[in-house]
Design an enzyme around this catalytic site. Structure first.
Site, short mmCIF file in Angstrom:
data_model
loop_
_atom_site.label_atom_id
_atom_site.label_comp_id
_atom_site.label_asym_id
_atom_site.label_seq_id
_atom_site.Cartn_x
_atom_site.Cartn_y
_atom_site.Cartn_z
N ILE A 29 108.53 -5.75 15.88
CA ILE A 29 109.61 -4.76 15.74
C ILE A 29 110.06 -4.47 17.35
O ILE A 29 111.11 -3.62 17.23
CB ILE A 29 109.26 -3.45 15.16
CG1 ILE A 29 107.76 -2.99 16.11
CG2 ILE A 29 108.71 -3.84 13.76
CD1 ILE A 29 107.22 -1.72 15.62
N GLY A 30 109.84 -4.90 18.40
CA GLY A 30 110.32 -4.50 19.77
C GLY A 30 109.85 -5.53 20.75
O GLY A 30 108.65 -6.18 20.74
N GLY A 32 110.22 -6.40 25.32
CA GLY A 32 110.78 -6.12 26.44
C GLY A 32 109.75 -5.89 27.71
O GLY A 32 108.65 -5.43 27.40
N GLY A 33 110.11 -5.98 28.99
CA GLY A 33 109.32 -5.89 29.94
C GLY A 33 108.31 -6.81 29.92
O GLY A 33 108.27 -8.09 29.93
N SER A 36 105.16 -7.10 23.78
CA SER A 36 105.95 -6.96 22.77
C SER A 36 105.14 -6.05 21.63
O SER A 36 103.85 -5.75 21.69
CB SER A 36 105.67 -8.43 22.07
OG SER A 36 106.25 -9.31 22.93
N VAL A 37 105.92 -5.55 20.64
CA VAL A 37 105.21 -4.57 19.83
C VAL A 37 105.22 -5.01 18.37
O VAL A 37 106.58 -5.47 17.78
CB VAL A 37 106.29 -3.19 19.88
CG1 VAL A 37 105.71 -2.09 18.86
CG2 VAL A 37 106.28 -2.77 21.54
N LYS A 54 101.26 -2.44 20.60
CA LYS A 54 101.95 -3.02 21.69
C LYS A 54 100.94 -4.16 22.38
O LYS A 54 99.85 -3.58 23.00
CB LYS A 54 102.44 -1.77 22.80
CG LYS A 54 103.06 -2.16 24.12
CD LYS A 54 103.79 -1.12 24.74
CE LYS A 54 102.58 -0.27 25.53
NZ LYS A 54 103.32 0.40 26.44
N ASP A 149 109.81 7.38 33.26
CA ASP A 149 110.53 6.18 32.68
C ASP A 149 111.11 6.70 31.44
O ASP A 149 111.17 6.32 30.54
CB ASP A 149 109.96 5.01 32.59
CG ASP A 149 110.93 3.97 32.06
OD1 ASP A 149 111.88 4.00 32.42
OD2 ASP A 149 110.63 2.84 31.51
#
Length: 494
Positions: A29-30, A32-33, A36-37, A54, A149
């Site tokens: 579902i996500g 980045g950086g 992964s999620v 995560k 952030d």
């Protein structure tokens, strides 16, 4: 660092792999950086729940530090508007954090979505501001946390649109018993959101979070991200342009045109003013998070007042003949007293400005049944005609003006023409789909002498609802007059 202190949150890798179908891409579902999620359902001591996992990628180097920082941070700091850590896994090379699942994803996906109303946007921002105020700790009860952030993609939204601040892997701790907390560190953060002074000089303060949050406020107001993206890279940051437009009183040029249609100008003025103060280059001129919370609450109150006023005017337009008034106070008085919308519908508002709808008994009884009943005029009724001495009858009721999410009583309105039978309801009744009848019960006496008794209670889901109610008259009661069925807001829901 040992995980023993947090052993109660630890889960096995095999359980997470099972919940995510071995980290299947369909569960992703996500991304980045350096993480992964994935989403998956897992059984915890409190029960089975959906979790966002995560999974940190160790090849990016920072994963282990981010991992333990989030475990410590989210184990010690709890707030309605902070994402909750539910579990973690620390096995071999795997570092996985399990959070409460925010079903609506992150705020950045909704910035340009016209269905996310101005009222909802302010409420989301208030939630974030409250969370940051808690982390900055003006009451000196804990170590101060600087998030470092803050951006719209790190603000998650649950099914009720409640904001949840997430991603604390870059956060820093500092003493809370000082007006200013300076932390020197390597500059990290996201271009566009990062405090220029932190970017240039390398020292971090709580005002750095305030700058970043100011950027988010402008994003919410302008309906877009703070940068332009091209060929997979950021090629223009819009924050300076936005700030200049505000300073030059040209806000209309940057605010989302779809939002302007629903936004009260006073609410927008308050919102934009506090957003602009957050972006001041001089940190001493930036507001505290507590000031931001208060100003956003003022912006919300102004928006709600404007919405209420518009709603009241629209309600007043339903009156036939039209209502005549010269002020908002006069309009409120007329609406409180009630008015006829047509021959069979009466509308009014209560002290909370919630709509009451009363439907004439004539409209509720079918044509076939009404032929066998005695229809009479009654000068004390809100309608031209009422029904006298109705025996057994069936009511088919359809509403038009109820407010979703409000709980209503369905009341029968009647009176006795001659004898005083007290306040005992002369009927027993049931919904069409029910097997057994209820009643009789005690009624309340309305100011105009009519009796009102509650038949049912329900929570409204839409303006129009349909009910069928069967009523039986008690044999010992005569000379009763039926006026209608009333839907009134329940002040205290049991």
């Amino acid at each position: 660092m040992s995980s023993e202190e947090f052993h109660h949150l630890k889960v096995h890798l095999k359980d997470i792999a099972s919940a995510t179908d071995n980290f299947d891409r369909q569960k992703l579902i996500g991304h980045g950086g350096f993480r992964s999620v994935y989403k998956g359902e897992l059984s915890l001591p409190k029960g089975k729940c959906m979790i966002a996992f995560k999974r940190l990628d160790p090849k990016y180097g920072q994963g282990n530090d981010e991992f333990w920082k989030e475990v410590i941070m989210l184990s010690k700091y709890r707030h309605e508007n902070l994402v909750s850590l539910l579990c973690f896994c620390d096995e071999g090379h795997e570092r996985i954090l399990g959070y409460e699942f925010a079903s609506r994803g992150s705020l950045d996906h909704y910035l340009s979505d016209v269905s996310l109303t101005w009222t909802q946007r302010i409420k989301i921002c208030i939630g974030v501001a409250r969370a940051l105020n808690y982390l900055h700790d003006p009451n000196n009860t804990q170590k101060r946390v600087i998030h470092r952030d803050i951006k719209s993609s790190n603000i998650l939204l649950d099914e009720n649109w409640t904001a949840k601040v997430s991603d604390f892997g870059l956060s820093k701790f500092g003493p809370a018993n000082q007006p200013q907390t300076y932390v020197f560190s390597n500059v990290v953060g996201t271009p566009g959101y990062c405090d220029p002074l932190y970017w240039e000089l390398g020292y971090l303060t709580k005002e750095s979070d305030i700058y970043s949050f100011g950027v988010v406020l402008f994003e919410v107001m302008c309906g877009r991200l703070c940068y332009k993206y091209r060929d997979g890279r950021i090629n223009e940051i819009l924050v300076g342009v936005w700030k200049n437009h505000y300073d030059e009183n040209r806000l209309d040029d940057i605010v989302s045109s779809d939002l302007k249609k629903q936004t009260d100008s006073n609410s927008l003025m308050t919102f934009s003013a506090i957003a602009s103060r957050c972006l001041n280059r001089n940190r001493k001129e930036r507001p505290t998070m507590l000031e931001i919370v208060k100003e956003l609450e003022v912006a919300l109150a102004k928006q709600k007042l404007s919405q209420t006023s518009r709603s009241l005017v629209e309600l007043g337009r339903l009156a036939k003949p039209p209502l005549v008034y010269e002020s908002r106070e006069e309009l409120l008085s007329l609406l409180s007293n009630g008015f006829r919308h047509n021959d069979t519908t009466w509308l009014s508002i209560n002290k909370d400005k919630r709509v009451y709808e009363t439907i004439s008994i004539i409209k509720c009884i079918t044509d076939d049944e009404i032929e066998d009943l005695e229809v009479i005029e009654d000068g004390n009724s809100r309608f031209d005609y009422v029904i006298e001495d109705a025996p057994d009858f069936k009511l088919k009721i359809s509403t038009q003006f109820l407010i979703p999410s409000v709980t209503y009583n369905i009341n029968l309105v009647y009176k006795f023409e001659q004898s005083d039978h007290g306040t005992c309801v002369p009927y027993k009744y049931k919904l069409d789909e029910e097997a057994d009848y209820s009643g009789p019960f005690i009624a309340q006496v309305r100011k105009d002498g009519w009796l009102v008794t509650q038949l049912y209670q329900f929570t409204c889901t839409q303006r129009e609802h349909h009910f069928t109610i069967e009523c039986l008259t008690l044999a010992s009661v005569e000379c009763q007059i039926l006026e209608g069925i009333e839907f009134c807001h329940v002040e205290y829901v049991i």
